[in-house]
Design a protein around this motif. Structure first.
Motif, PDB file in Angstrom:
ATOM      1  N   ILE A 209       0.862  -1.188   0.000  1.00  0.00           N
ATOM      2  CA  ILE A 209       0.000   0.000   0.000  1.00  0.00           C
ATOM      3  C   ILE A 209       0.894   1.233   0.000  1.00  0.00           C
ATOM      4  O   ILE A 209       1.703   1.409   0.923  1.00  0.00           O
ATOM      5  CB  ILE A 209      -0.928  -0.002   1.236  1.00  0.00           C
ATOM      6  CG1 ILE A 209      -1.817  -1.240   1.221  1.00  0.00           C
ATOM      7  CG2 ILE A 209      -1.776   1.266   1.283  1.00  0.00           C
ATOM      8  CD1 ILE A 209      -2.663  -1.403   2.469  1.00  0.00           C
ATOM      9  N   MET A 221      -9.294  10.538  -4.871  1.00  0.00           N
ATOM     10  CA  MET A 221      -9.200   9.532  -3.800  1.00  0.00           C
ATOM     11  C   MET A 221     -10.272   9.824  -2.749  1.00  0.00           C
ATOM     12  O   MET A 221     -10.497  10.976  -2.374  1.00  0.00           O
ATOM     13  CB  MET A 221      -7.818   9.554  -3.160  1.00  0.00           C
ATOM     14  CG  MET A 221      -6.679   9.307  -4.131  1.00  0.00           C
ATOM     15  SD  MET A 221      -6.692   7.631  -4.807  1.00  0.00           S
ATOM     16  CE  MET A 221      -5.940   6.721  -3.467  1.00  0.00           C
ATOM     17  N   VAL A 224     -11.558   5.998   3.277  1.00  0.00           N
ATOM     18  CA  VAL A 224     -11.972   4.639   3.620  1.00  0.00           C
ATOM     19  C   VAL A 224     -12.050   4.464   5.139  1.00  0.00           C
ATOM     20  O   VAL A 224     -13.056   4.031   5.682  1.00  0.00           O
ATOM     21  CB  VAL A 224     -11.009   3.584   3.036  1.00  0.00           C
ATOM     22  CG1 VAL A 224     -11.396   2.177   3.504  1.00  0.00           C
ATOM     23  CG2 VAL A 224     -11.013   3.651   1.518  1.00  0.00           C
ATOM     24  N   LEU A 243      -7.589  -3.323   0.650  1.00  0.00           N
ATOM     25  CA  LEU A 243      -6.866  -2.262  -0.055  1.00  0.00           C
ATOM     26  C   LEU A 243      -5.701  -2.858  -0.848  1.00  0.00           C
ATOM     27  O   LEU A 243      -5.156  -3.904  -0.486  1.00  0.00           O
ATOM     28  CB  LEU A 243      -6.352  -1.210   0.933  1.00  0.00           C
ATOM     29  CG  LEU A 243      -7.415  -0.495   1.786  1.00  0.00           C
ATOM     30  CD1 LEU A 243      -6.763   0.595   2.629  1.00  0.00           C
ATOM     31  CD2 LEU A 243      -8.510   0.103   0.905  1.00  0.00           C
ATOM     32  N   ASP A 244      -5.294  -2.161  -1.911  1.00  0.00           N
ATOM     33  CA  ASP A 244      -4.205  -2.659  -2.757  1.00  0.00           C
ATOM     34  C   ASP A 244      -3.314  -1.497  -3.192  1.00  0.00           C
ATOM     35  O   ASP A 244      -3.406  -0.398  -2.637  1.00  0.00           O
ATOM     36  CB  ASP A 244      -4.773  -3.406  -3.972  1.00  0.00           C
ATOM     37  CG  ASP A 244      -5.801  -2.567  -4.740  1.00  0.00           C
ATOM     38  OD1 ASP A 244      -5.638  -1.327  -4.784  1.00  0.00           O
ATOM     39  OD2 ASP A 244      -6.754  -3.144  -5.284  1.00  0.00           O
ATOM     40  N   SER A 246      -3.425   0.452  -5.582  1.00  0.00           N
ATOM     41  CA  SER A 246      -4.073   1.646  -6.143  1.00  0.00           C
ATOM     42  C   SER A 246      -4.569   2.587  -5.048  1.00  0.00           C
ATOM     43  O   SER A 246      -5.008   3.700  -5.353  1.00  0.00           O
ATOM     44  CB  SER A 246      -5.264   1.231  -7.028  1.00  0.00           C
ATOM     45  OG  SER A 246      -6.296   0.637  -6.237  1.00  0.00           O
ATOM     46  N   CYS A 247      -4.512   2.122  -3.807  1.00  0.00           N
ATOM     47  CA  CYS A 247      -4.988   2.915  -2.671  1.00  0.00           C
ATOM     48  C   CYS A 247      -3.832   3.718  -2.074  1.00  0.00           C
ATOM     49  O   CYS A 247      -2.705   3.678  -2.571  1.00  0.00           O
ATOM     50  CB  CYS A 247      -5.631   2.001  -1.629  1.00  0.00           C
ATOM     51  SG  CYS A 247      -7.018   1.029  -2.296  1.00  0.00           S
ATOM     52  N   PHE A 258      -6.678   6.148   5.414  1.00  0.00           N
ATOM     53  CA  PHE A 258      -6.692   5.269   4.244  1.00  0.00           C
ATOM     54  C   PHE A 258      -7.633   5.845   3.188  1.00  0.00           C
ATOM     55  O   PHE A 258      -8.769   6.264   3.492  1.00  0.00           O
ATOM     56  CB  PHE A 258      -7.147   3.862   4.631  1.00  0.00           C
ATOM     57  CG  PHE A 258      -6.103   3.078   5.388  1.00  0.00           C
ATOM     58  CD1 PHE A 258      -4.973   2.610   4.734  1.00  0.00           C
ATOM     59  CD2 PHE A 258      -6.248   2.830   6.742  1.00  0.00           C
ATOM     60  CE1 PHE A 258      -4.004   1.888   5.420  1.00  0.00           C
ATOM     61  CE2 PHE A 258      -5.287   2.110   7.439  1.00  0.00           C
ATOM     62  CZ  PHE A 258      -4.166   1.646   6.783  1.00  0.00           C
ATOM     63  N   ALA A 260      -8.994   5.405  -1.111  1.00  0.00           N
ATOM     64  CA  ALA A 260      -9.095   4.511  -2.272  1.00  0.00           C
ATOM     65  C   ALA A 260      -9.669   5.298  -3.442  1.00  0.00           C
ATOM     66  O   ALA A 260     -10.427   6.258  -3.253  1.00  0.00           O
ATOM     67  CB  ALA A 260      -9.991   3.317  -1.953  1.00  0.00           C
ATOM     68  N   HIS A 264     -13.572   1.884  -6.127  1.00  0.00           N
ATOM     69  CA  HIS A 264     -12.838   0.748  -5.548  1.00  0.00           C
ATOM     70  C   HIS A 264     -13.773  -0.052  -4.648  1.00  0.00           C
ATOM     71  O   HIS A 264     -14.634   0.500  -3.949  1.00  0.00           O
ATOM     72  CB  HIS A 264     -11.639   1.262  -4.751  1.00  0.00           C
ATOM     73  CG  HIS A 264     -10.645   0.190  -4.417  1.00  0.00           C
ATOM     74  ND1 HIS A 264     -10.833  -0.706  -3.391  1.00  0.00           N
ATOM     75  CD2 HIS A 264      -9.450  -0.136  -4.991  1.00  0.00           C
ATOM     76  CE1 HIS A 264      -9.793  -1.528  -3.335  1.00  0.00           C
ATOM     77  NE2 HIS A 264      -8.940  -1.207  -4.297  1.00  0.00           N
ATOM     78  N   ALA A 266     -13.257  -1.383  -1.883  1.00  0.00           N
ATOM     79  CA  ALA A 266     -13.129  -1.102  -0.448  1.00  0.00           C
ATOM     80  C   ALA A 266     -14.119  -0.043   0.007  1.00  0.00           C
ATOM     81  O   ALA A 266     -14.488   0.033   1.174  1.00  0.00           O
ATOM     82  CB  ALA A 266     -11.708  -0.651  -0.121  1.00  0.00           C
TER      83      ALA A 266
END
Length: 419
Positions: A209, A221, A224, A243-244, A246-247, A258, A260, A264, A266
């Motif tokens: 992340i 963005m 989250v 999350l991945d 891209s977050c 956080f 995203a 997304h 999430a």
């Protein structure tokens, strides 16, 4: 070392400038005891010849008392033990080792240890003379010359400062005076927060992340979850679930936001706000409770009339009286016991116990985990705990503590119990 007993004039005796002692106690009382033995102490002062005078090696208190006894005869002859030639290092070892029946204060002993080390006395001999641990002596040696004029430090204080990595932190502990234990604990708490933040950062990097240090959220963005600095790593893992790469995680003073990108997956999972609030509350309460315990155990708290009165009021009613008395006699006896308990002075240990009980209660927060509903009574008790620690001089409340206190006030309402 050989000594010869001689009679010399008081006017020819000089105190040593190397004596680490700064406080000489009740000289008048010592003078009275010397008068009772005929005007001479049982153990004569130990001196060394220095030209035409005699310099004191051991017994400056006795010398001062003798001057009081014979103040009308400043040239009166008194018995002394004259040592063979002593260099400055050996003189200092003798002065620190003997203590002359009135023990050196912690600060005086630390000053003597540092002086001996500066004069080249080996560490083992310093340890034996001062009864300092090897750790304390090593710390005093490494910090020799770092203690500025006017600073009162102890051997434990030197060892605590020496164990810190930062020169700035070491100086902060050395210059803190009687409050050095609390200063050390505050530094340790800060270091603990920094280490936790570092572990969270390491986990985020390993999880793939991206991390941003402060600043605004990039366009596009969406929020989250938030994880606050006092919350554990497990809470970071929970908030980052799904999350991945891209977050984004934005870190500010140990707290994490956080984000995203729009659309997304999430963003579809809605976090239960009540559960998140309760989790934040428990993390904040545990963090504050631990710091309050450390504050008490560092013996950094201050006692005062208002806090003493709270301790006195909180005293229990004691054990039930099970004796073969009439009810009226039992009632009278119970009243007398209550009056006796209320009249007894409050000791420092009792204050510490009172504060630790508050810290223990506070650590559980005010929202029972089994119900999820804030308890006004427990919220009131948490507020009472915070107030008690303010009276005790605790001033290291942080942003999380302020949030916790405000939420407790809301939960307690106007009828919240304090106790």
């Amino acid at each position: 070392m050989e000594f010869t007993r001689e009679t010399v004039s008081l006017a020819d005796i000089r105190p040593s400038k190397s004596n680490p002692r700064g406080e000489f106690g009740d000289i008048d009382a010592l003078a009275d005891s010397i008068r009772a033995t005929g005007g001479e102490p049982v153990n004569p002062p130990v001196v060394v010849r220095d030209g035409n005078v005699y310099r004191i090696v051991d017994g400056e208190r006795r010398y001062r008392a003798l001057r009081e006894v014979w103040k009308r005869e400043p040239g009166h002859g008194v018995a002394v033990l004259v040592a063979g030639d002593l260099d400055a290092a050996n003189e200092l070892v003798a002065m620190v080792a003997t203590d002359d029946k009135l023990q050196l204060s912690d600060a005086e002993r630390a000053r003597g240890v540092q002086q001996m080390l500066i004069l080249g006395v080996d560490e083992e001999r310093v340890s034996r003379a001062s009864r300092a641990s090897a750790k304390q002596v090593r710390a005093a040696k490494r910090l020799a010359g770092r203690v500025q004029e006017g600073w009162q430090v102890t051997l434990d204080q030197l060892a605590a400062a020496d164990a810190l990595d930062s020169e700035e932190d070491r100086e902060a502990v050395l210059s803190a005076g009687d409050g050095w234990r609390w200063k050390e604990q505050s530094i340790r708490a800060r270091m603990d927060r920094e280490q936790k933040a570092a572990r969270k950062l390491e986990w985020l990097v390993d999880a793939g992340i991206p991390v941003q240090a402060g600043g605004d959220a990039p366009e596009g963005m969406e929020h989250v979850a938030n994880v606050f600095s006092y919350e554990p790593l497990s809470r970071v893992k929970e908030a980052a679930r799904g999350l991945d790469g891209s977050c984004l995680a934005i870190m500010r003073d140990g707290s994490i936001q956080f984000l995203a990108p729009g659309g997304h997956s999430a963003l579809e999972a809605e976090e239960d706000p009540r559960a998140a609030e309760a989790a934040r509350e428990h993390a904040a309460a545990e963090s504050l409770g631990m710091r309050l315990f450390r504050f008490v155990l560092a013996d950094a708290f201050a006692c005062g009339a208002e806090l003493d009165e709270r301790v006195r009021s909180a005293r229990s009613n004691g054990p039930l009286i099970r004796l073969p008395f009439e009810d009226s006699e039992l009632d009278e006896l119970a009243c007398q016991i209550g009056s006796y308990r209320a009249s007894q002075p409050v000791g420092r240990y009792e204050v510490a116990q009172h504060l630790m009980l508050h810290a223990e209660r506070l650590s559980y927060g005010f929202t029972p985990r089994w119900s999820g509903e804030p308890s006004p009574i427990e919220a009131g008790r948490l507020l009472a705990a915070i107030e008690a620690f303010r009276l005790a001089g605790f001033g290291a409340f942080d942003e999380g503590d302020a949030w916790l206190e405000e939420r407790a006030r809301e939960a307690a309402g106007e009828t919240g119990e304090r106790g």
